[in-house]
Design a protein around this motif. Structure first.
Motif, PDB file in Angstrom:
ATOM      1  N   THR A 185       0.825  -1.209   0.000  1.00  0.00           N
ATOM      2  CA  THR A 185       0.000   0.000   0.000  1.00  0.00           C
ATOM      3  C   THR A 185       0.856   1.254   0.000  1.00  0.00           C
ATOM      4  N   ARG A 186       1.938   1.222   0.755  1.00  0.00           N
ATOM      5  CA  ARG A 186       2.796   2.408   0.883  1.00  0.00           C
ATOM      6  C   ARG A 186       3.877   2.476  -0.193  1.00  0.00           C
ATOM      7  N   GLY A 187       3.977   1.443  -1.005  1.00  0.00           N
ATOM      8  CA  GLY A 187       4.989   1.428  -2.049  1.00  0.00           C
ATOM      9  C   GLY A 187       6.405   1.344  -1.511  1.00  0.00           C
ATOM     10  N   ALA A 188       6.566   0.663  -0.374  1.00  0.00           N
ATOM     11  CA  ALA A 188       7.884   0.551   0.265  1.00  0.00           C
ATOM     12  C   ALA A 188       8.588  -0.722  -0.189  1.00  0.00           C
ATOM     13  N   ASP A 189       9.833  -0.596  -0.545  1.00  0.00           N
ATOM     14  CA  ASP A 189      10.633  -1.734  -1.002  1.00  0.00           C
ATOM     15  C   ASP A 189      11.300  -2.391   0.211  1.00  0.00           C
ATOM     16  N   ILE A 190      10.562  -3.246   0.891  1.00  0.00           N
ATOM     17  CA  ILE A 190      11.057  -3.950   2.073  1.00  0.00           C
ATOM     18  C   ILE A 190      10.938  -5.446   1.835  1.00  0.00           C
ATOM     19  N   ARG A 191      11.999  -6.164   2.106  1.00  0.00           N
ATOM     20  CA  ARG A 191      11.994  -7.629   1.981  1.00  0.00           C
ATOM     21  C   ARG A 191      11.508  -8.236   3.290  1.00  0.00           C
ATOM     22  N   PHE A 192      10.600  -9.205   3.200  1.00  0.00           N
ATOM     23  CA  PHE A 192      10.090  -9.872   4.389  1.00  0.00           C
ATOM     24  C   PHE A 192      10.390 -11.368   4.318  1.00  0.00           C
ATOM     25  N   VAL A 193      10.840 -11.918   5.458  1.00  0.00           N
ATOM     26  CA  VAL A 193      11.149 -13.340   5.523  1.00  0.00           C
ATOM     27  C   VAL A 193      10.589 -13.926   6.819  1.00  0.00           C
ATOM     28  N   SER A 194      10.234 -15.187   6.754  1.00  0.00           N
ATOM     29  CA  SER A 194       9.768 -15.900   7.940  1.00  0.00           C
ATOM     30  C   SER A 194      10.977 -16.478   8.660  1.00  0.00           C
ATOM     31  N   GLY A 195      11.066 -16.233   9.963  1.00  0.00           N
ATOM     32  CA  GLY A 195      12.212 -16.745  10.695  1.00  0.00           C
ATOM     33  C   GLY A 195      12.121 -16.480  12.181  1.00  0.00           C
ATOM     34  N   ASP A 196      12.969 -17.164  12.912  1.00  0.00           N
ATOM     35  CA  ASP A 196      13.045 -17.081  14.366  1.00  0.00           C
ATOM     36  C   ASP A 196      14.104 -16.056  14.749  1.00  0.00           C
ATOM     37  N   ALA A 197      13.748 -15.085  15.555  1.00  0.00           N
ATOM     38  CA  ALA A 197      14.694 -14.037  15.956  1.00  0.00           C
ATOM     39  C   ALA A 197      15.863 -14.590  16.750  1.00  0.00           C
ATOM     40  N   GLU A 198      15.703 -15.788  17.341  1.00  0.00           N
ATOM     41  CA  GLU A 198      16.793 -16.384  18.100  1.00  0.00           C
ATOM     42  C   GLU A 198      17.708 -17.230  17.217  1.00  0.00           C
ATOM     43  N   ASN A 199      17.266 -17.524  16.001  1.00  0.00           N
ATOM     44  CA  ASN A 199      18.062 -18.306  15.049  1.00  0.00           C
ATOM     45  C   ASN A 199      17.626 -17.883  13.658  1.00  0.00           C
ATOM     46  N   THR A 200      18.137 -16.754  13.196  1.00  0.00           N
ATOM     47  CA  THR A 200      17.591 -16.079  12.016  1.00  0.00           C
ATOM     48  C   THR A 200      17.802 -16.847  10.712  1.00  0.00           C
ATOM     49  N   MET A 201      18.850 -17.652  10.619  1.00  0.00           N
ATOM     50  CA  MET A 201      19.231 -18.351   9.394  1.00  0.00           C
ATOM     51  C   MET A 201      19.679 -17.382   8.291  1.00  0.00           C
ATOM     52  N   GLU A 202      19.926 -16.140   8.662  1.00  0.00           N
ATOM     53  CA  GLU A 202      20.442 -15.163   7.705  1.00  0.00           C
ATOM     54  C   GLU A 202      21.956 -15.320   7.577  1.00  0.00           C
ATOM     55  N   PRO A 203      22.528 -14.928   6.430  1.00  0.00           N
ATOM     56  CA  PRO A 203      23.976 -15.086   6.220  1.00  0.00           C
ATOM     57  C   PRO A 203      24.795 -14.329   7.263  1.00  0.00           C
ATOM     58  N   LYS A 204      25.914 -14.903   7.623  1.00  0.00           N
ATOM     59  CA  LYS A 204      26.796 -14.270   8.600  1.00  0.00           C
ATOM     60  C   LYS A 204      27.391 -12.984   8.028  1.00  0.00           C
ATOM     61  N   GLU A 205      27.561 -12.002   8.916  1.00  0.00           N
ATOM     62  CA  GLU A 205      28.179 -10.717   8.576  1.00  0.00           C
ATOM     63  C   GLU A 205      27.546 -10.087   7.340  1.00  0.00           C
ATOM     64  N   SER A 206      26.197 -10.045   7.317  1.00  0.00           N
ATOM     65  CA  SER A 206      25.492  -9.523   6.149  1.00  0.00           C
ATOM     66  C   SER A 206      24.708  -8.246   6.415  1.00  0.00           C
ATOM     67  N   TYR A 207      24.656  -7.794   7.684  1.00  0.00           N
ATOM     68  CA  TYR A 207      23.853  -6.618   8.012  1.00  0.00           C
ATOM     69  C   TYR A 207      24.679  -5.546   8.717  1.00  0.00           C
ATOM     70  N   ASP A 208      24.360  -4.304   8.392  1.00  0.00           N
ATOM     71  CA  ASP A 208      24.998  -3.166   9.039  1.00  0.00           C
ATOM     72  C   ASP A 208      24.287  -2.777  10.324  1.00  0.00           C
ATOM     73  N   ALA A 209      23.007  -3.113  10.412  1.00  0.00           N
ATOM     74  CA  ALA A 209      22.222  -2.743  11.591  1.00  0.00           C
ATOM     75  C   ALA A 209      21.136  -3.778  11.839  1.00  0.00           C
ATOM     76  N   ILE A 210      20.827  -3.983  13.114  1.00  0.00           N
ATOM     77  CA  ILE A 210      19.704  -4.821  13.539  1.00  0.00           C
ATOM     78  C   ILE A 210      18.830  -3.978  14.455  1.00  0.00           C
ATOM     79  N   THR A 211      17.531  -4.047  14.245  1.00  0.00           N
ATOM     80  CA  THR A 211      16.596  -3.340  15.123  1.00  0.00           C
ATOM     81  C   THR A 211      15.566  -4.319  15.669  1.00  0.00           C
ATOM     82  N   ASN A 212      15.031  -3.998  16.822  1.00  0.00           N
ATOM     83  CA  ASN A 212      13.867  -4.717  17.339  1.00  0.00           C
ATOM     84  C   ASN A 212      13.200  -3.889  18.421  1.00  0.00           C
ATOM     85  N   ARG A 213      11.892  -4.052  18.527  1.00  0.00           N
ATOM     86  CA  ARG A 213      11.101  -3.317  19.513  1.00  0.00           C
ATOM     87  C   ARG A 213      10.221  -4.304  20.278  1.00  0.00           C
TER      88      ARG A 213
END
Length: 261
Positions: free
Chosen positions: A98-126
């Motif tokens: 709806t907002r036209g935002a280019d955001i990638r969404f993935v299903s995953g566990d925050a305690e075991n993300t399965m994302e590639p190592k050393e691939s992010y500059d920042a992590i956020t959570n609320r």
């Protein structure tokens, strides 16, 4: 939902609880943003600790309906929103479309993300850390997916700490015989309390306890920021008086920590 199934874990229960709240999640103050004053407060907080995105990669853990993901996108980060609830992700994807935002969404566990190592500059959570079953392992995981020099920004609070406003609310309920008004139905509130009693931070969650675990995981330059008045004041103005007053006196904080270079 079969709670008698021995394979049904506390993590499954947490996922299902938030899935059932997905359809109405954005109706609550403190979840979605309902004023430009609050939006400016969040953008200020993000820029203060993470700077401008400039196309850098950010991972928004337990993104829910993607409120923080959109803020990070607004600041210029290339955002991936991760959540274990398919219902939350459905809401998040619809909002981004709806907002036209280019955001990638993935299903995953925050305690075991399965994302590639050393691939992010920042992590956020609320409001994620209080739900973690194993925060030490989660923080080690977050460290591993951050690039050297990358930062994690945690926004949470010591919600188990009794405030004078909460005591006043309970006294008022006792004297009048009226139940405290909750944004959740009694059955959902009971489930919420049951979950809370079995996670790592089952009672209080002082910022200092999170700082200690982050340091043990390998993070450095850890900063605790309680200067969130602009955000909380904007939220409180949209709440019933006593709930808004409690929002202003609760021990809520942001914690920023850096992965060593």
């Amino acid at each position: 939902m079969n709670l008698m199934n021995t394979n049904y874990s506390i993590r499954d229960e947490i996922r299902d609880f938030w899935s059932e709240r997905a359809a109405t999640f954005d109706e609550s103050v403190g979840h979605e943003i309902f004023s430009e004053e609050e939006r400016r407060g969040w953008l200020r907080l993000i820029r203060k600790h993470l700077g401008e995105g400039e196309g850098r990669a950010a991972l928004d853990l337990a993104c829910g309906t993607a409120v923080i993901s959109h803020l990070m996108n607004n600041v210029g980060f290339r955002v991936t929103g991760l959540d274990w609830s398919d219902a939350m992700l459905a809401q998040a994807r619809a909002k981004a479309k709806t907002r036209g935002a280019d955001i990638r969404f993935v299903s995953g566990d925050a305690e075991n993300t399965m994302e590639p190592k050393e691939s992010y500059d920042a992590i956020t959570n609320r409001h994620l850390v209080w739900t973690l079953v194993d925060p030490p392992a989660a923080f080690r995981e977050w460290l591993s997916v951050l690039k050297p020099g990358g930062k994690v920004l945690i926004v949470d609070g010591n919600m188990g700490k009794e405030t004078w406003v909460k005591s006043l609310q309970k006294f008022w309920a006792k004297m009048t015989g009226k139940q405290l008004v909750s944004h959740m139905a009694p059955e959902m509130m009971a489930r919420h309390q049951s979950i809370r009693s079995r996670v790592y931070f089952s009672e209080r969650m002082p910022a200092e306890a999170i700082v200690d675990l982050l340091r043990q995981a390998g993070f450095e330059d850890i900063v605790v920021d309680r200067k969130l008045f602009d955000i909380h004041w904007a939220q409180a103005r949209k709440m019933p008086f006593l709930r808004g007053l409690e929002r202003m006196v609760q021990d809520r904080y942001a914690i920023c920590a850096t992965k060593p270079k």
